[in-house]
Motif scaffolding. Structure first.
Motif, PDB file in Angstrom:
ATOM      1  N   ILE A 159      44.498  37.097  16.417  1.00 30.29           N
ATOM      2  CA  ILE A 159      43.338  37.861  15.938  1.00 30.29           C
ATOM      3  C   ILE A 159      43.807  39.037  15.090  1.00 30.29           C
ATOM      4  CG2 ILE A 159      41.350  39.249  16.647  1.00 30.29           C
ATOM      5  CD1 ILE A 159      41.114  37.461  19.111  1.00 30.29           C
ATOM      6  N   LEU A 160      44.852  39.724  15.552  1.00 30.29           N
ATOM      7  CA  LEU A 160      45.404  40.820  14.747  1.00 30.29           C
ATOM      8  C   LEU A 160      45.883  40.288  13.400  1.00 30.29           C
ATOM      9  CD1 LEU A 160      47.546  42.884  17.301  1.00 30.29           C
ATOM     10  CD2 LEU A 160      45.148  43.187  16.669  1.00 30.29           C
ATOM     11  N   GLY A 161      46.559  39.150  13.434  1.00 30.92           N
ATOM     12  CA  GLY A 161      47.061  38.563  12.188  1.00 30.92           C
ATOM     13  C   GLY A 161      45.940  38.175  11.244  1.00 30.92           C
ATOM     14  N   ALA A 162      44.896  37.543  11.788  1.00 30.44           N
ATOM     15  CA  ALA A 162      43.773  37.115  10.965  1.00 30.44           C
ATOM     16  C   ALA A 162      43.023  38.299  10.376  1.00 30.44           C
ATOM     17  CB  ALA A 162      42.826  36.240  11.783  1.00 30.44           C
ATOM     18  N   ALA A 163      43.091  39.447  11.051  1.00 28.86           N
ATOM     19  CA  ALA A 163      42.441  40.659  10.556  1.00 28.86           C
ATOM     20  C   ALA A 163      43.323  41.423   9.573  1.00 28.86           C
ATOM     21  CB  ALA A 163      42.067  41.577  11.726  1.00 28.86           C
ATOM     22  N   GLY A 164      44.491  40.872   9.268  1.00 27.10           N
ATOM     23  CA  GLY A 164      45.393  41.499   8.307  1.00 27.10           C
ATOM     24  C   GLY A 164      46.171  42.668   8.853  1.00 27.10           C
ATOM     25  N   LEU A 165      46.344  42.704  10.176  1.00 24.52           N
ATOM     26  CA  LEU A 165      46.959  43.875  10.805  1.00 24.52           C
ATOM     27  C   LEU A 165      48.428  43.689  11.169  1.00 24.52           C
ATOM     28  CD1 LEU A 165      43.981  44.841  13.152  1.00 24.52           C
ATOM     29  CD2 LEU A 165      44.688  46.017  11.049  1.00 24.52           C
ATOM     30  N   LEU A 166      49.007  42.535  10.846  1.00 28.00           N
ATOM     31  CA  LEU A 166      50.398  42.293  11.225  1.00 28.00           C
ATOM     32  C   LEU A 166      51.318  41.999  10.044  1.00 28.00           C
ATOM     33  CD1 LEU A 166      50.114  40.115  14.477  1.00 28.00           C
ATOM     34  CD2 LEU A 166      50.589  42.564  14.283  1.00 28.00           C
ATOM     35  N   LYS A 167      50.830  42.134   8.828  1.00 30.65           N
ATOM     36  CA  LYS A 167      51.660  41.841   7.665  1.00 30.65           C
ATOM     37  C   LYS A 167      52.871  42.764   7.613  1.00 30.65           C
ATOM     38  CE  LYS A 167      47.878  40.104   4.799  1.00 30.65           C
ATOM     39  NZ  LYS A 167      47.041  40.315   3.580  1.00 30.65           N
ATOM     40  N   GLY A 168      54.045  42.159   7.631  1.00 31.82           N
ATOM     41  CA  GLY A 168      55.278  42.929   7.561  1.00 31.82           C
ATOM     42  C   GLY A 168      55.731  43.503   8.890  1.00 31.82           C
ATOM     43  N   TYR A 169      55.065  43.129   9.985  1.00 26.50           N
ATOM     44  CA  TYR A 169      55.414  43.670  11.307  1.00 26.50           C
ATOM     45  C   TYR A 169      56.000  42.590  12.200  1.00 26.50           C
ATOM     46  CZ  TYR A 169      52.666  47.872  10.306  1.00 26.50           C
ATOM     47  OH  TYR A 169      52.174  49.030   9.758  1.00 26.50           O
ATOM     48  N   LYS A 170      56.965  42.961  13.019  1.00 27.85           N
ATOM     49  CA  LYS A 170      57.436  42.082  14.076  1.00 27.85           C
ATOM     50  C   LYS A 170      56.355  42.005  15.144  1.00 27.85           C
ATOM     51  CE  LYS A 170      62.361  43.200  13.535  1.00 27.85           C
ATOM     52  NZ  LYS A 170      63.553  43.784  14.207  1.00 27.85           N
ATOM     53  N   ALA A 171      56.162  40.826  15.713  1.00 26.55           N
ATOM     54  CA  ALA A 171      55.140  40.660  16.749  1.00 26.55           C
ATOM     55  C   ALA A 171      55.482  39.445  17.596  1.00 26.55           C
ATOM     56  CB  ALA A 171      53.756  40.496  16.123  1.00 26.55           C
ATOM     57  N   THR A 172      54.941  39.443  18.803  1.00 24.50           N
ATOM     58  CA  THR A 172      55.118  38.299  19.685  1.00 24.50           C
ATOM     59  C   THR A 172      53.768  37.747  20.081  1.00 24.50           C
ATOM     60  OG1 THR A 172      56.346  37.470  21.604  1.00 24.50           O
ATOM     61  CG2 THR A 172      55.187  39.574  21.878  1.00 24.50           C
ATOM     62  N   SER A 173      53.810  36.654  20.823  1.00 24.66           N
ATOM     63  CA  SER A 173      52.596  35.978  21.258  1.00 24.66           C
ATOM     64  C   SER A 173      52.987  35.001  22.358  1.00 24.66           C
ATOM     65  CB  SER A 173      51.949  35.239  20.075  1.00 24.66           C
ATOM     66  OG  SER A 173      50.643  34.805  20.389  1.00 24.66           O
ATOM     67  N   HIS A 174      52.037  34.218  22.811  1.00 22.54           N
ATOM     68  CA  HIS A 174      52.362  33.122  23.729  1.00 22.54           C
ATOM     69  C   HIS A 174      53.293  32.157  22.999  1.00 22.54           C
ATOM     70  CE1 HIS A 174      51.762  29.490  26.188  1.00 22.54           C
ATOM     71  NE2 HIS A 174      51.413  30.336  27.159  1.00 22.54           N
ATOM     72  N   TRP A 175      54.226  31.552  23.729  1.00 24.25           N
ATOM     73  CA  TRP A 175      55.212  30.684  23.083  1.00 24.25           C
ATOM     74  C   TRP A 175      54.568  29.544  22.291  1.00 24.25           C
ATOM     75  CZ3 TRP A 175      54.629  25.708  24.647  1.00 24.25           C
ATOM     76  CH2 TRP A 175      54.113  25.464  25.928  1.00 24.25           C
ATOM     77  N   SER A 176      53.362  29.144  22.694  1.00 25.53           N
ATOM     78  CA  SER A 176      52.725  28.001  22.039  1.00 25.53           C
ATOM     79  C   SER A 176      52.262  28.291  20.620  1.00 25.53           C
ATOM     80  CB  SER A 176      51.526  27.533  22.867  1.00 25.53           C
ATOM     81  OG  SER A 176      50.532  28.541  22.922  1.00 25.53           O
ATOM     82  N   CYS A 177      52.127  29.573  20.279  1.00 23.74           N
ATOM     83  CA  CYS A 177      51.618  29.893  18.934  1.00 23.74           C
ATOM     84  C   CYS A 177      52.378  31.035  18.270  1.00 23.74           C
ATOM     85  CB  CYS A 177      50.122  30.234  18.993  1.00 23.74           C
ATOM     86  SG  CYS A 177      49.712  31.644  20.058  1.00 23.74           S
ATOM     87  N   ARG A 178      53.506  31.432  18.860  1.00 22.29           N
ATOM     88  CA  ARG A 178      54.254  32.567  18.313  1.00 22.29           C
ATOM     89  C   ARG A 178      54.702  32.314  16.882  1.00 22.29           C
ATOM     90  NH1 ARG A 178      57.663  33.298  22.289  1.00 22.29           N
ATOM     91  NH2 ARG A 178      59.206  31.854  21.427  1.00 22.29           N
ATOM     92  N   ASP A 179      55.193  31.119  16.609  1.00 23.51           N
ATOM     93  CA  ASP A 179      55.697  30.830  15.258  1.00 23.51           C
ATOM     94  C   ASP A 179      54.588  30.865  14.212  1.00 23.51           C
ATOM     95  OD1 ASP A 179      58.222  30.576  16.278  1.00 23.51           O
ATOM     96  OD2 ASP A 179      58.224  28.379  16.288  1.00 23.51           O
ATOM     97  N   ALA A 180      53.351  30.629  14.638  1.00 22.27           N
ATOM     98  CA  ALA A 180      52.229  30.639  13.695  1.00 22.27           C
ATOM     99  C   ALA A 180      52.019  32.023  13.086  1.00 22.27           C
ATOM    100  CB  ALA A 180      50.946  30.186  14.393  1.00 22.27           C
ATOM    101  N   LEU A 181      52.526  33.060  13.747  1.00 15.97           N
ATOM    102  CA  LEU A 181      52.338  34.420  13.235  1.00 15.97           C
ATOM    103  C   LEU A 181      52.933  34.600  11.850  1.00 15.97           C
ATOM    104  CD1 LEU A 181      53.094  36.546  16.444  1.00 15.97           C
ATOM    105  CD2 LEU A 181      50.861  35.965  15.480  1.00 15.97           C
ATOM    106  N   SER A 182      53.942  33.814  11.524  1.00 15.95           N
ATOM    107  CA  SER A 182      54.557  33.940  10.195  1.00 15.95           C
ATOM    108  C   SER A 182      53.555  33.627   9.090  1.00 15.95           C
ATOM    109  CB  SER A 182      55.769  33.023  10.071  1.00 15.95           C
ATOM    110  OG  SER A 182      55.391  31.657  10.230  1.00 15.95           O
ATOM    111  N   GLY A 183      52.559  32.799   9.400  1.00 15.30           N
ATOM    112  CA  GLY A 183      51.531  32.478   8.425  1.00 15.30           C
ATOM    113  C   GLY A 183      50.653  33.656   8.067  1.00 15.30           C
ATOM    114  N   PHE A 184      50.635  34.672   8.925  1.00 13.54           N
ATOM    115  CA  PHE A 184      49.874  35.896   8.656  1.00 13.54           C
ATOM    116  C   PHE A 184      50.742  36.971   8.012  1.00 13.54           C
ATOM    117  CE2 PHE A 184      47.745  34.191  12.573  1.00 13.54           C
ATOM    118  CZ  PHE A 184      46.536  33.857  11.974  1.00 13.54           C
ATOM    119  N   GLY A 185      51.982  36.621   7.717  1.00 12.97           N
ATOM    120  CA  GLY A 185      52.892  37.599   7.137  1.00 12.97           C
ATOM    121  C   GLY A 185      53.619  38.434   8.168  1.00 12.97           C
TER     122      GLY A 185
END
Length: 276
Positions: A159-185
């Motif tokens: 949700i943070l990524g989709a709202a444009g709040l994680l571009k250029g930031y390191k972040a984690t998530s549940h293992w099942s979707c952590r890699d998808a964060l790269s799609g949000f920058g």
């Protein structure tokens, strides 16, 4: 007599599950008195910042994983003087993915504009829906533009990524979707709690407790957080060593990866669409 009363307030507030009833949060119109010492508790404890006035907004939405919310809320609830807003699109009860219902206290319109902490829990299909909802994303982007800390647990980082709040930031998530964060920058990072400047994200579900304690230490100090940890008796000793992709038996990992494969694909597709 006064010292004993003050100690009782501290002990009551640090009983996180009971904090709301034992020490009600100050209303938005009331600025709590800051007391930065506790006489008679020793030179180190006298310096602990017991009182504060943090404004904490916790997003809720249908289909969220309730532990993602309750774990951090338990720790945030130990912050004496803090005000916690449970925020949703409306004041209608919100039902989690496991069927537990939460009643919001505020809407996107009534939630304060200037926050100390903006937080979102995760989930599966409910999270993907929230991460695709224009009103939810507009709220997160607006409050995130001014919040001191922008945070999440589990797949809430989608949700943070989709709202444009994680571009250029390191972040984690549940293992099942952590890699998808790269799609949000974002920069996917495999850790229990990840901090990059004012973005603080927790991994899956139970990591919300570690995230919550980290936030308490950030907002007050380590001693305060340790008091909250002790009063919560948070001393994990799980009966099995299968709580991580690094330690779980291969047959367990295979079964769970297969189980969430559809969610993983949907999370990656969401990130790709948002990026595009």
């Amino acid at each position: 007599m006064i010292d004993n009363q003050r100690r009782s307030l501290v002990i009551g507030a640090l009983l996180a599950p009971l904090a709301a009833s034992m020490l009600p949060n100050a209303s938005a119109a009331e600025k709590p008195v800051h007391a930065h010492d506790m006489p008679g508790m020793g030179p180190d404890m006298d310096k602990v910042p017991w009182m504060g006035d943090e404004q904490i907004a916790m997003l809720v939405y249908p289909g969220m994983t309730v532990m993602d919310l309750v774990g951090p809320h338990c720790m945030f609830g130990s912050l004496m003087g803090a005000k916690i807003y449970i925020v949703a699109k409306s004041l209608d009860p919100v039902t989690s993915d496991a069927g537990l219902t939460i009643v919001p206290t505020d809407t996107f319109e009534t939630c304060p504009r200037d926050l100390t902490v903006l937080f979102t829990p995760g989930g599966t299909d409910g999270t993907l829906a929230a991460a695709s909802d224009a009103e939810t994303l507009a709220f997160m982007a607006d409050r995130g533009a001014r919040a001191k800390y922008i945070t999440s647990v589990c797949s809430g980082s989608l949700i943070l990524g989709a709202a444009g709040l994680l571009k250029g930031y390191k972040a984690t998530s549940h293992w099942s979707c952590r890699d998808a964060l790269s799609g949000f920058g974002a920069i996917p990072t495999d850790a229990r709690v990840v901090r990059d400047r004012n973005r603080i994200t927790g991994a899956g579900v139970t990591a919300g407790l570690d995230f919550g304690l980290s936030m308490v230490a950030e907002l007050r100090d380590q001693t305060y957080a340790e008091c909250a940890q002790l009063m919560s008796e948070y001393n994990p000793d799980p009966p099995f060593n299968a709580g991580s992709m690094k330690t779980a038996p291969q047959k367990v990992k295979t079964a769970m990866v297969d189980l969430v494969a559809d969610f993983t694909k949907k999370a990656e597709a969401l990130a790709s669409e948002t990026k595009g």
